[in-house]
Motif scaffolding. Structure first.
Motif, PDB file in Angstrom:
ATOM      1  N   SER A 117       0.831  -1.205   0.000  1.00  0.00           N
ATOM      2  CA  SER A 117       0.000   0.000   0.000  1.00  0.00           C
ATOM      3  C   SER A 117       0.871   1.264   0.000  1.00  0.00           C
ATOM      4  CB  SER A 117      -0.970  -0.003   1.179  1.00  0.00           C
ATOM      5  OG  SER A 117      -0.287  -0.129   2.401  1.00  0.00           O
ATOM      6  N   TYR A 121       0.702   4.387  -2.519  1.00  0.00           N
ATOM      7  CA  TYR A 121       0.572   5.785  -2.080  1.00  0.00           C
ATOM      8  C   TYR A 121       1.699   6.639  -2.666  1.00  0.00           C
ATOM      9  CZ  TYR A 121      -3.334   5.146   1.144  1.00  0.00           C
ATOM     10  OH  TYR A 121      -4.575   4.911   1.683  1.00  0.00           O
ATOM     11  N   GLU A 134      -8.019   6.548  -3.239  1.00  0.00           N
ATOM     12  CA  GLU A 134      -7.735   5.423  -2.348  1.00  0.00           C
ATOM     13  C   GLU A 134      -8.988   4.600  -2.060  1.00  0.00           C
ATOM     14  OE1 GLU A 134      -6.214   6.796   1.438  1.00  0.00           O
ATOM     15  OE2 GLU A 134      -8.077   7.829   1.893  1.00  0.00           O
TER      16      GLU A 134
END
Length: 178
Positions: A117, A121, A134
């Motif tokens: 993740s 990001y 997201e």
């Protein structure tokens, strides 16, 4: 977003020696970066990995289903899914959720490393993709990242797609005229 109906179940509680009914519940779920981040925070391994070293157990998979829930409900409803309902969720996890496809099987942005993740990001930041994404379906978000990567790093063949198309048509015409 996946909307699924978890059918009513009748269970026997051995402790109280009584039957209980779990009502039919309609839940909404999203396979998103938010869900994935929660899962990775708990299990400390990359969710999207194909590496057998990071294979998910059945319990970890059902825990991810709970993390996907958008509908406020008792999270234990996930425990009462039947096989068909669970298969619907698994099929949703694999669905691309986009009309975009690539002819090259290599993931441009991934560069053959484990994707976590935090890496995603970073890509959001690097490609100036708003953080509101997201909550998108993760497969759709990964496609957007791949498109951004491809657009920012075009192949260095020196030929545009239009030029390639023109060349291919010319070659086809010359073959027809033989």
């Amino acid at each position: 977003m996946l909307r699924i109906s978890v059918s009513e179940k009748e269970l026997f509680d051995e402790r109280t020696e009584q039957f209980l009914t779990i009502p039919k519940t309609i839940v909404e779920m999203e396979h998103s970066l938010v869900s994935m981040s929660k899962w990775e925070a708990k299990y400390k391994k990359p969710f999207l990995s194909d590496n057998p070293k990071f294979a998910k157990t059945s319990d970890e998979t059902y825990d991810y289903f709970r993390m996907m829930l958008l509908t406020p409900c008792d999270e234990s409803v996930i425990n009462f899914m039947n096989e068909e309902e669970a298969q619907q969720v698994l099929a949703y996890l694999k669905d691309s959720q986009t009309a975009t496809w690539f002819t090259d099987s290599k993931k441009t942005a991934a560069n053959n490393k484990e994707i976590t993740s935090e890496v995603i990001y970073y890509w959001l930041t690097a490609f100036s993709i708003p953080f509101e994404t997201e909550s998108w379906n993760i497969n759709r978000l990964m496609t957007l990242i791949q498109v951004c990567s491809a657009e920012q790093n075009p192949k260095k063949s020196g030929m545009s797609l239009a030029d390639r198309g023109s060349l291919n048509r010319s070659r086809l015409n010359s073959m027809k005229n033989r």
